[in-house]
Design an enzyme around this catalytic site. Sequence first.
Site, short mmCIF file in Angstrom:
data_model
loop_
_atom_site.label_atom_id
_atom_site.label_comp_id
_atom_site.label_asym_id
_atom_site.label_seq_id
_atom_site.Cartn_x
_atom_site.Cartn_y
_atom_site.Cartn_z
N GLU A 151 0.85 -1.19 0.00
CA GLU A 151 0.00 0.00 0.00
C GLU A 151 0.88 1.24 0.00
OE1 GLU A 151 -4.21 -0.97 1.63
OE2 GLU A 151 -2.97 -0.28 3.27
N GLY A 203 -6.37 6.73 -0.03
CA GLY A 203 -7.39 7.77 0.16
C GLY A 203 -7.20 9.00 -0.70
N SER A 236 -6.49 3.41 -3.09
CA SER A 236 -7.41 3.97 -4.09
C SER A 236 -7.90 2.94 -5.12
CB SER A 236 -6.79 5.19 -4.79
OG SER A 236 -6.58 6.23 -3.85
P1 13P Z 1 -8.28 3.53 0.15
O1 13P Z 1 -8.80 2.37 -0.67
O2 13P Z 1 -9.36 4.36 0.77
O3 13P Z 1 -7.28 4.31 -0.62
O4 13P Z 1 -7.50 2.89 1.41
C1 13P Z 1 -6.58 1.89 1.19
C2 13P Z 1 -6.19 1.31 2.49
O5 13P Z 1 -5.54 1.95 3.29
C3 13P Z 1 -6.67 -0.05 2.80
O6 13P Z 1 -6.02 -0.56 3.92
#
Ligand code: 13P
Length: 258
Positions: free
Chosen positions: A174, A180, A219
Amino acid sequence: MSTARKIRPLVAGNWKMNGLKAGLGEACKVRDALKAGGGSAGAEADVMICPPATLVAALAQDAVGSRLLVGGQDCHAKASGANTGDIAAEMLADAGATAVIVGHSERRMDHGELDAEIRAKAEAAHRAGLIAIICVGETAGERAIGLTLQVVGRQLAGAVPKGATAANTVVAYEPVWAIGTGLTPTAADVAQVHQFMREALSKQLGSEANSMRLLYGGSVKASNAKELMGVANVDGALVGGASLKADDFCGILAAYCK
Ligand code: 13P
C-alpha cells in the site's frame, strides 16, 4: 485469464474507523451477493471485511454460513495482560475473525509502530490461528527520491516473521501516497514492486513465497480494479473507502468473475 490463476486471490475491505451497527447492512449486502453467486460476486476470490473491532463479533455472526470472511484491523503482540484499550489476536479469533491487518501505514504513522513490533503482532496472529495481513509501502517523499524498493525491502525483512507461510500470511503493498487520495501507481510500477516483493520473500521464506498472496492497496475502486488486479503478482486487493458501500465493493469484486 483468471481461471488459470494458481493463487486464489483475496479481496479485503478495511473499514478503518468507520461503521456503526447500522452500517452492517452494507456488509450483509456483500454477503448476500456472494451467496447469490454469478455476475459481479467475485466468485473466484476470497472476500473479507475488516470492520472496526466493535463490529467484528456481530459481523462474524451475520456471516455464519456464507463465504464472507471477517478480519480485525490490528492486534496486540501479547495474548493477554495489562494493556488498556488493546485487543489480543486471541480475542479477535474468539469473536469470529480469521485474519488481522498488521502494520497498516496509519498505525505506523499515528501510533509509531515499527517493523519489529509489527512482526510481533504478525506472530501473535499466527499464534491465535489468524492470517496476518502485513502492510508495507513507501511514502511520497521516499518514492520521489527513488527509495521505494529499499523501503519495501526493509519492511518485509523486518515485519514478516520467519515462520510465515502462504496459508498464514498475506502481504499488502500500500503506497502511502495512494491511500485515500485517488492516486494509484501505474500498472508497470505495481508490477515492479510486486515482482520485487515475490523475490524478496522467496529469499526470506523459500518456496512458501511462491503461493503467498500479495495484495495491492491504495485507491482501488471499481473503475481501476480490473487493470490493477490483472498485474502480474497481484493476488487481490486491500480496499479502504470503496469497501464501505456494498455496491462499490461488489464493483471491485467483479474483477474476479468468470
Ligand atoms: P483507500 O482504498 O481508501 O485508498 O485505502 C486503502 C487502504 O488503506 C486499505 O487498507
